[in-house]
Enzyme design. Structure first.
Site, PDB file in Angstrom:
ATOM      1  N   ASP A 127       2.713   6.275   1.877  1.00 40.95           N
ATOM      2  CA  ASP A 127       1.841   6.505   0.722  1.00 40.95           C
ATOM      3  C   ASP A 127       2.237   7.856   0.141  1.00 40.95           C
ATOM      4  O   ASP A 127       2.409   8.832   0.882  1.00 40.95           O
ATOM      5  CB  ASP A 127       0.371   6.605   1.150  1.00 40.95           C
ATOM      6  CG  ASP A 127      -0.239   5.260   1.509  1.00 40.95           C
ATOM      7  OD1 ASP A 127       0.510   4.266   1.613  1.00 40.95           O
ATOM      8  OD2 ASP A 127      -1.465   5.214   1.709  1.00 40.95           O
ATOM      9  N   HIS A 133       7.032   4.527   7.758  1.00 43.89           N
ATOM     10  CA  HIS A 133       7.456   3.193   8.171  1.00 43.89           C
ATOM     11  C   HIS A 133       8.850   2.899   7.623  1.00 43.89           C
ATOM     12  O   HIS A 133       9.345   3.604   6.749  1.00 43.89           O
ATOM     13  CB  HIS A 133       6.452   2.154   7.668  1.00 43.89           C
ATOM     14  CG  HIS A 133       5.078   2.320   8.249  1.00 43.89           C
ATOM     15  ND1 HIS A 133       4.535   1.417   9.137  1.00 43.89           N
ATOM     16  CD2 HIS A 133       4.133   3.284   8.073  1.00 43.89           C
ATOM     17  CE1 HIS A 133       3.315   1.815   9.489  1.00 43.89           C
ATOM     18  NE2 HIS A 133       3.057   2.956   8.848  1.00 43.89           N
ATOM     19  N   SER A 140       3.947  16.382   3.526  1.00 38.17           N
ATOM     20  CA  SER A 140       5.356  16.730   3.400  1.00 38.17           C
ATOM     21  C   SER A 140       6.074  15.713   2.521  1.00 38.17           C
ATOM     22  O   SER A 140       5.467  15.132   1.627  1.00 38.17           O
ATOM     23  CB  SER A 140       6.019  16.852   4.764  1.00 38.17           C
ATOM     24  OG  SER A 140       7.228  17.564   4.630  1.00 38.17           O
TER      25      SER A 140
END
Length: 282
Positions: free
Chosen positions: A91, A148, A251
């Protein structure tokens, strides 16, 4: 978008800060278990607009430490994995995306760096990506902080590159030269059906730890030299959408691909928000 005077002023103050010392303090504080954790989570969620309703554990009191909250698991049904060749690994918000030109990656107007710098690899290894592409995705404090796989990969090398820990917020990306090639980072190199692919997990101030699922906590490290770990083919194979790592605090993730087939979507413009599992290829 051109940087403003305020962008330069905010970024300039970061140069003198003891990045690693601050981040190590944050590392310890976020792992303390106390009665203050729940109110801290509530205050943080309100300040940054965290949607706790998406978390598998939505109750702030269910987290023993702030770090447990920050690396919280999300409800899987809220992040379905698209039937696309490449999906977003996180995200976040797109910082930049495009083709690699003459071995260089575009950071912001007037700012770029080489693939060789970013990946801390040899000139020959960097040349593999000369006809490739990249996408940079920024994770803000409110975002889900597990990473992911964008597509299936067979891990062959993990590289830890020590460096600075500048903030990677949009104002610093616009003003600090070669920021992603200067900050501490973990590079995960994969062989895939689309050729070589590197996932670069970029550290930043307050990002006191970067973890991978195959090696656990990679940073904070011991020593100040580049370290490498090699893996045999088939030792670590991760399917599309499978968790590969996590950040502590916000980050940036950078995907660097050898091939432009499949191509990243032309809709991946600066500032566009993406969700993990969302299709990002044409």
């Amino acid at each position: 978008m051109n940087p403003s005077l305020l962008d330069y002023l905010k970024s300039g103050s970061l140069y003198a800060l003891p990045h690693h010392a601050i981040s190590r303090v944050i590392y310890k504080l976020t792992r303390i278990e106390s009665s203050l954790v729940t109110p801290a989570i509530k205050m943080f969620s309100k300040a940054f607009g965290v949607n706790l309703g998406e978390a598998k554990e939505a109750d702030p009191s269910s987290y023993l430490s702030f770090n447990a909250f920050f690396t919280r698991e999300i409800k899987p049904e809220l992040r379905p994995i698209a039937d696309a060749q490449i999906v977003s690994p996180v995200d976040g918000a797109v910082s930049q995306s495009g083709a690699i030109r003459e071995g260089r990656i575009f950071q912001a107007k007037g700012q770029e760096y080489t693939v060789q710098e970013l990946l801390a690899c040899s000139d020959e290894e960097a040349k593999v990506f000369n006809q490739g592409q990249f996408v940079i995705i920024y994770l803000s404090p409110k975002d889900y902080h597990r990473m992911h796989m964008p597509f299936k990969g067979d891990l062959y090398e993990q590289v830890h590159v020590p460096g600075r820990l500048f903030s990677v917020a949009p104002h610093t990306v616009k003003t600090v030269p070669r920021i992603f090639a200067r900050n501490e980072r973990v590079v995960a190199n994969f062989n895939t059906e689309f050729g070589r692919m590197a996932m670069v997990l970029v550290g930043a101030i307050n990002v006191a730890a970067i973890e991978t699922v195959w090696d656990g906590l990679v940073t904070p490290p011991k020593g100040k030299t580049i370290s490498r770990k090699s893996y045999q083919s088939g030792e670590v194979i991760l399917d599309k959408g499978v968790e590969m790592g996590r950040f502590n605090m916000g980050s940036t993730v950078i995907i660097v691909m050898e091939s432009q087939n499949p191509t990243f979507s032309s809709e991946l413009i600066e500032g566009m928000t993406v969700k993990m599992g969302q299709a990002i290829s044409q």
